[in-house]
Design a protein around this motif. Structure first.
Motif, mmCIF file in Angstrom:
data_model
loop_
_atom_site.group_PDB
_atom_site.id
_atom_site.type_symbol
_atom_site.label_atom_id
_atom_site.label_comp_id
_atom_site.label_asym_id
_atom_site.label_seq_id
_atom_site.Cartn_x
_atom_site.Cartn_y
_atom_site.Cartn_z
ATOM 1 N N TYR A 47 4.502 4.472 -10.273
ATOM 2 C CA TYR A 47 5.662 5.241 -9.831
ATOM 3 C C TYR A 47 6.891 4.857 -10.637
ATOM 4 C CZ TYR A 47 6.487 0.814 -7.385
ATOM 5 O OH TYR A 47 6.657 -0.512 -7.098
ATOM 6 N N ASP B 92 4.687 9.345 -10.118
ATOM 7 C CA ASP B 92 5.318 9.694 -8.854
ATOM 8 C C ASP B 92 6.755 9.197 -8.851
ATOM 9 O OD1 ASP B 92 2.851 10.615 -8.085
ATOM 10 O OD2 ASP B 92 2.521 9.084 -6.533
ATOM 11 N N GLU C 257 0.830 -1.203 0.000
ATOM 12 C CA GLU C 257 0.000 0.000 0.000
ATOM 13 C C GLU C 257 0.865 1.255 0.000
ATOM 14 O OE1 GLU C 257 -2.746 -0.016 3.212
ATOM 15 O OE2 GLU C 257 -3.450 -2.051 2.797
ATOM 16 N N GLY D 252 2.317 1.836 -3.544
ATOM 17 C CA GLY D 252 1.354 2.215 -4.564
ATOM 18 C C GLY D 252 1.584 1.441 -5.857
ATOM 19 N N GLU D 253 0.958 1.931 -6.931
ATOM 20 C CA GLU D 253 0.975 1.174 -8.182
ATOM 21 C C GLU D 253 1.532 1.941 -9.369
ATOM 22 O OE1 GLU D 253 -2.993 -0.129 -8.830
ATOM 23 O OE2 GLU D 253 -2.955 -1.613 -7.199
ATOM 24 N N THR E 202 1.416 7.648 7.103
ATOM 25 C CA THR E 202 1.664 8.459 5.907
ATOM 26 C C THR E 202 1.401 9.916 6.241
ATOM 27 O OG1 THR E 202 1.084 6.669 4.388
ATOM 28 C CG2 THR E 202 0.982 8.911 3.518
ATOM 29 N N THR F 73 5.943 7.986 3.884
ATOM 30 C CA THR F 73 5.280 6.826 4.462
ATOM 31 C C THR F 73 6.343 6.001 5.159
ATOM 32 O OG1 THR F 73 3.534 6.761 2.793
ATOM 33 C CG2 THR F 73 3.926 4.756 4.056
#
Length: 220
Positions: free
Chosen positions: A56, A124, A50, A53-54, A187, A147
């Motif tokens: 980046y 990102d 998490e 993320g997905e 985060t 994070t």
């Protein structure tokens, strides 16, 4: 404009060196490599997923890049497939070969190079490991989101997430969760500069307090 964010393993005392194994990074005589392993389970792995993320690209320092480049090209599933196909932007001199596919060397001053990269359109920029990169970017107020996966250990020494050069600023906690093994994920998003301040004092300081302030001012 790209968002720059971190997803970092840290100990309770802020150490982030060699979380993955005993031989990962023994710089400075560090002897607790692999401190993440005893507390890593499916739930904490989910927290890390998490945090990453997905969508980046990676932003890495030299040492982290060399660790990753020796390992991930041999992995072709899950995270390995992602790492092997995305761009890797690397703060490293010419002595570090960019052999990993889609790797790009950041030339010149790191802060200026990252500022220029941040200003482009794209994914990102996710920092993994890379404590020195984090120190430089925090000093120049270039990180938008932190994070941290905090593990229930105190290591006493090692490379730390924060140093004295970090630019003062206020951050807002946007999410927090935890695993049964004691890993806490928080985060924060950058919100204000400089950090707001205040005082609990509601009355004029007395003689003893004025004397203390004067004494401490002389000692400074």
């Amino acid at each position: 404009m790209r968002t720059i964010r971190t997803a970092s393993f840290v100990s309770l005392d802020g150490v982030m060196q060699a979380p993955g194994g005993p031989d990962e990074d023994t710089t400075g005589g560090f002897r607790f490599g692999g401190w993440v392993w005893p507390h890593f389970d499916e739930a904490s792995g989910g927290l890390m997923g998490e945090a990453m993320g997905e969508d980046y690209d990676l932003l890495l320092g030299r040492r982290t890049y060399e660790i990753f480049a020796a390992y991930w090209p041999h992995m072709d599933e899950g995270l390995g497939r992602t790492f092997n196909t995305i761009n890797k932007y690397v703060a490293a001199g010419p002595d570090t070969p960019m052999t990993w596919a889609h790797s790009h060397r950041l030339e010149g001053d790191l802060a200026e190079a990252v500022r220029a990269l941040k200003a482009t359109e794209g994914r990102d920029l996710l920092i993994q490991g890379s404590s020195e990169v984090i120190h430089t970017l925090l000093a120049h107020d270039l990180i938008d989101q932190l994070t941290l996966l905090t593990f229930p250990v105190i290591l006493g020494a090692g490379k730390r997430l924060f140093d004295d050069g970090a630019h003062p600023g206020a951050w807002s906690l946007t999410r927090t969760r935890q695993s049964a093994s004691g890993v806490a994920a928080h985060t924060w998003r950058r919100t204000a500069l400089p950090p707001p301040t205040g005082s609990f004092g509601e009355v004029e300081p007395g003689e003893a307090e004025r004397a203390r302030r004067a004494r401490w001012a002389r000692e400074a």
